[in-house]
Write an enzyme that holds these catalytic residues in place. Structure first.
Site, PDB file in Angstrom:
ATOM      1  N   ASP A 133       8.206   0.920  52.162  1.00 41.84           N
ATOM      2  CA  ASP A 133       8.565   0.604  53.559  1.00 41.84           C
ATOM      3  C   ASP A 133       7.099   0.416  54.195  1.00 41.84           C
ATOM      4  OD1 ASP A 133      10.788   1.688  52.850  1.00 41.84           O
ATOM      5  OD2 ASP A 133      11.264   2.978  54.482  1.00 41.84           O
ATOM      6  N   HIS A 152       6.657   8.209  50.768  1.00 47.82           N
ATOM      7  CA  HIS A 152       6.370   8.618  52.123  1.00 47.82           C
ATOM      8  C   HIS A 152       7.674   9.614  52.466  1.00 47.82           C
ATOM      9  CE1 HIS A 152       9.248   5.381  53.079  1.00 47.82           C
ATOM     10  NE2 HIS A 152       9.507   5.571  54.219  1.00 47.82           N
ATOM     11  N   HIS A 173      15.892  -2.184  49.531  1.00 47.68           N
ATOM     12  CA  HIS A 173      15.749  -1.256  50.987  1.00 47.68           C
ATOM     13  C   HIS A 173      16.374  -1.982  51.860  1.00 47.68           C
ATOM     14  CE1 HIS A 173      13.922   0.803  54.200  1.00 47.68           C
ATOM     15  NE2 HIS A 173      13.925   1.910  53.523  1.00 47.68           N
ATOM     16  N   HIS A 180      10.115   9.850  54.885  1.00 46.47           N
ATOM     17  CA  HIS A 180      11.541   9.394  55.378  1.00 46.47           C
ATOM     18  C   HIS A 180      12.359   9.818  54.397  1.00 46.47           C
ATOM     19  CE1 HIS A 180       9.850   6.256  58.695  1.00 46.47           C
ATOM     20  NE2 HIS A 180       9.979   7.590  59.114  1.00 46.47           N
ATOM     21  N   HIS A 186       3.387   1.671  57.927  1.00 45.15           N
ATOM     22  CA  HIS A 186       4.868   2.281  58.297  1.00 45.15           C
ATOM     23  C   HIS A 186       4.601   3.220  59.466  1.00 45.15           C
ATOM     24  CE1 HIS A 186       8.942   2.312  57.753  1.00 45.15           C
ATOM     25  NE2 HIS A 186       8.882   3.442  57.033  1.00 45.15           N
ATOM     26  N   ASP A 199      15.212   8.893  53.353  1.00 47.19           N
ATOM     27  CA  ASP A 199      15.872   8.033  52.438  1.00 47.19           C
ATOM     28  C   ASP A 199      14.967   7.680  51.311  1.00 47.19           C
ATOM     29  OD1 ASP A 199      14.390   6.535  54.276  1.00 47.19           O
ATOM     30  OD2 ASP A 199      15.303   4.572  53.786  1.00 47.19           O
ATOM     31  N   HIS A 200      14.066   8.345  51.215  1.00 45.01           N
ATOM     32  CA  HIS A 200      13.109   8.309  49.952  1.00 45.01           C
ATOM     33  C   HIS A 200      12.678   9.568  49.314  1.00 45.01           C
ATOM     34  CE1 HIS A 200      11.677   4.199  50.861  1.00 45.01           C
ATOM     35  NE2 HIS A 200      12.344   4.441  52.156  1.00 45.01           N
TER      36      HIS A 200
HETATM   37 ZN    ZN Z   1      13.070   3.735  53.799  1.00 44.60          ZN
HETATM   38 ZN    ZN Z   2      10.545   4.641  55.934  1.00 41.33          ZN
END
Ligand code: ZN
Ligand code: ZN
Length: 296
Positions: free
Chosen positions: A205, A55, A263, A57, A135, A59-60
């Protein structure tokens, strides 16, 4: 290569993993700093042809533009296959445009969707299918399934009968061998049963709402996010994340062999209590921390 949620902290990087299937390296998520981790663990750019982004976000996937840029500077010409939500194309192209980057290799996009699970890649030895997660923004997990493997040569018998090595490949496929005297040697007698094919599920997530559990059948190793511990269940629900307790319960219910959790929230410097909490429910739980490798 990364086990942190949201931000890099305590020597933990945002999410990224490498899955090795017969020396083919697949990258799953690509948080900021993933290139540094690749250098640290000796992962070569040219070995990666497929990248799966769960996805959008940061951090990915914030590591992606840097990685693509370095692949270009390293002289890559072969295509890179990118599996991600459709908006990734606009994001990358805007970055290329305003940085004056002309990437010299093709990026083959495969856009994921969250209507229903689908097979997004099929090769001779494995398939990759999506799992629809729940999510704050559209998010998919991925299941990597090996296909039935070839039979294994019983070397002792094959050598004793002087079976020429160039026939081994056929025997592995179950094709009998007839020697120059016309004697038939059955493939079944010269080979051993193959190892059972393995499956790895990656649940990025998500809130553990049970909606995707049905798709986690016949999984050997399950990676599941575990942002919080049990006492933060309410917070986990609010932010569409999972607790270690919920991840362990899911692993137990689905009868997987091994659970990897990651995570982790920045509120946990020490992860031992989280691991303990999960192991009380599912003993074969491990922390998917930087530098660790696991056999599926
Ligand atoms: Zn994340
Ligand atoms: Zn996320």
């Amino acid at each position: 290569m990364g086990s942190s949620s949201a931000t890099p902290i305590f020597h933990r990087n945002p999410t990224s993993q490498i899955l090795n299937i017969n020396e083919r390296l697949l990258m799953i998520d690509c948080g900021e700093g993933t290139q540094q981790q690749m250098l640290r663990y000796g992962i070569k750019y040219h070995k990666i042809d497929h990248i799966f982004i769960s996805h959008l976000h940061g951090d990915h996937f914030f590591g992606l533009i840097g990685l693509i840029s370095s692949m270009h500077l390293n002289g890559r010409t072969k295509p890179l296959y990118l599996y991600a939500p459709a908006e990734i194309k606009e994001i990358l192209e805007l970055q290329f445009k305003h940085s004056g980057s002309v990437i010299k290799f093709p990026i083959e996009y495969h856009f994921t969707q969250v209507e229903k699970p689908e097979i997004i890649l099929e090769t001779n030895d494995f398939t990759v299918e999506t799992i629809v997660l729940n999510h704050r923004i559209p998010c998919t997990g991925f299941i990597f399934r090996e296909k039935e493997r070839l039979r294994k040569i019983n070397k002792e018998i094959a050598e004793e009968l002087n079976i020429p090595q160039q026939y081994y490949a056929l025997l592995k496929k179950g094709i009998d061998f007839i020697d120059e005297k016309g004697v038939k040697h059955k493939a079944k007698d010269l080979t051993l049963d193959p190892d059972a094919p393995k499956a790895y599920a990656y649940c990025s997530d998500t809130v553990a709402d049970g909606s995707y559990n049905i798709h986690l059948k016949n999984i050997d190793t399950l990676y599941h996010e575990s942002t919080f511990m049990h006492d933060m269940t309410e917070r986990a629900k609010e932010t569409f994340h999972t607790t270690s307790y919920e991840a362990a319960k899911l692993a137990k219910e689905q009868g997987v062999n091994k659970l990897l959790i990651g995570h982790f929230s920045a509120r946990y410097r020490d992860l031992a209590p989280m691991l303990l909490e999960a192991r009380e429910i599912f003993p074969q739980t491990y922390l998917a921390q930087e530098g660790e490798t696991f056999l599926v």
